[in-house]
Scaffold this active site. Sequence first.
Site, PDB file in Angstrom:
ATOM      1  N   ARG A 229       0.851  -1.187   0.000  1.00 55.22           N
ATOM      2  CA  ARG A 229       0.000   0.000   0.000  1.00 55.22           C
ATOM      3  C   ARG A 229       0.888   1.239   0.000  1.00 55.22           C
ATOM      4  O   ARG A 229       1.960   1.245   0.617  1.00 55.22           O
ATOM      5  CB  ARG A 229      -0.906   0.029   1.233  1.00 55.22           C
ATOM      6  CG  ARG A 229      -2.099  -0.896   1.167  1.00 55.22           C
ATOM      7  CD  ARG A 229      -3.155  -0.401   0.162  1.00 55.22           C
ATOM      8  NE  ARG A 229      -4.317  -1.276   0.106  1.00 55.22           N
ATOM      9  CZ  ARG A 229      -4.496  -2.240  -0.806  1.00 55.22           C
ATOM     10  NH1 ARG A 229      -3.592  -2.456  -1.738  1.00 55.22           N
ATOM     11  NH2 ARG A 229      -5.598  -2.962  -0.806  1.00 55.22           N
ATOM     12  N   HIS A 277      -1.248   1.019  -9.756  1.00 56.49           N
ATOM     13  CA  HIS A 277      -1.958   0.052  -8.893  1.00 56.49           C
ATOM     14  C   HIS A 277      -2.638  -1.044  -9.730  1.00 56.49           C
ATOM     15  O   HIS A 277      -3.855  -1.234  -9.658  1.00 56.49           O
ATOM     16  CB  HIS A 277      -2.987   0.768  -8.000  1.00 56.49           C
ATOM     17  CG  HIS A 277      -3.405  -0.045  -6.798  1.00 56.49           C
ATOM     18  ND1 HIS A 277      -3.706   0.505  -5.590  1.00 56.49           N
ATOM     19  CD2 HIS A 277      -3.579  -1.381  -6.641  1.00 56.49           C
ATOM     20  CE1 HIS A 277      -4.053  -0.451  -4.726  1.00 56.49           C
ATOM     21  NE2 HIS A 277      -3.985  -1.618  -5.362  1.00 56.49           N
TER      22      HIS A 277
END
Length: 314
Positions: A229, A277
């Site tokens: 993350r 991502h």
Amino acid sequence: MTILLDMKGWDPHPWIAAIKRADPERQVVTAVAQENASAIRYAWVWRPRTGILSNLPNLELIVNLGAGVDALLADATIPTHVPIVRALDPNITMRMTEWIVLQVLYHHRHIPAYLEQQRQRIWRALPQPAASAVTVGILGCGALGTSAGVALRHVGFEVIGWSRTAKEETRFKVFAGGDCLPSFLGQTDILVCLLPLTPETRGVLSYGLFRQLKRGGALAGPVLVNAGRGAQQIDADILRALDDGTLWAASLDVFDPEPLALTSQLWAHPRAFVTPHIAADSEPEAMSGYVIKQIRRHEQGLPLDMTVDRGRGY
Ligand code: NDP
Ligand code: OXD
């Protein structure tokens, strides 16, 4: 047995079609109204709207349509008595393994340098260490970290891992807990982060940590690969480390916030590789089949895979 689907930033239509193919009898709704609230037994969510799960009297199961539950758990209104499972099917696991192996090989085999040489029409072989001379250290040896580590071992790399708790059986050496972190880092040439985002892992990828990575190894310097993350990494520290040689290169798939700001220097840094991502997307067809099987197990009173421990935060 209605399913509520709530996904921020994803088109629900392929999901509805995939659920219907996996289980034609199942009702699917994308909004909560007075007349359907009590019929909803299952919520399939990805970054759900805050509060949407709070008034569903017969909700039995929350399915997070991705591996990371940080966004879901950030919603203080989600009912505490309803179990949460992560939809971590083999499809998403293999996609992540592909991306990690790609990044490790990208740096190990000097792809950025050869792309530049090609642009300049330069025919020059660069010194190439064997994979066995390079140690990949994986922060987070859960479902994704273990799969990536096993694949990297098949390619020939030395692999070590780091997790919160000690493991009895592992496919490669795993260090456990904060006390072992310096020793793990001191052996690592390429650092891969596949940690969940929790209060303990926020900001872990810092300059101080990069300085503990192995020096004088087979590569030109330590490499960072982060697909965990964005809030685990301090972008300014990565840039500083790339500029002063503490890091040789970085591959980053996650950022905080996303999308990465247009003004970020990471976009243009010659030794940073940025992806939006996409390391391991959740694919509606594969994941719906997997989740429907989980729901059937739940309806037969069988235990569920991949339940989330809210106390741990992952
Ligand atoms: P798991 O829950 O299976 O594994 C997490 C691992 O991290 C475990 O080994 C755990 O230790 C370890 N860990 C957690 N907290 C700490 C800590 N404080 N110190 C040391 N180790 C810790 O997760 P997954 O492998 O399924 O997924 C990992 C993450 O990958 C997700 O949470 C998500 O953020 C990210 N992800 C990113 C995607 C992308 O496209 N970029 C796609 C999918 C996931 P222990 O084994 O002791 O519990
Ligand atoms: C996930 C992700 O957590 O895609 O699954 O980030």
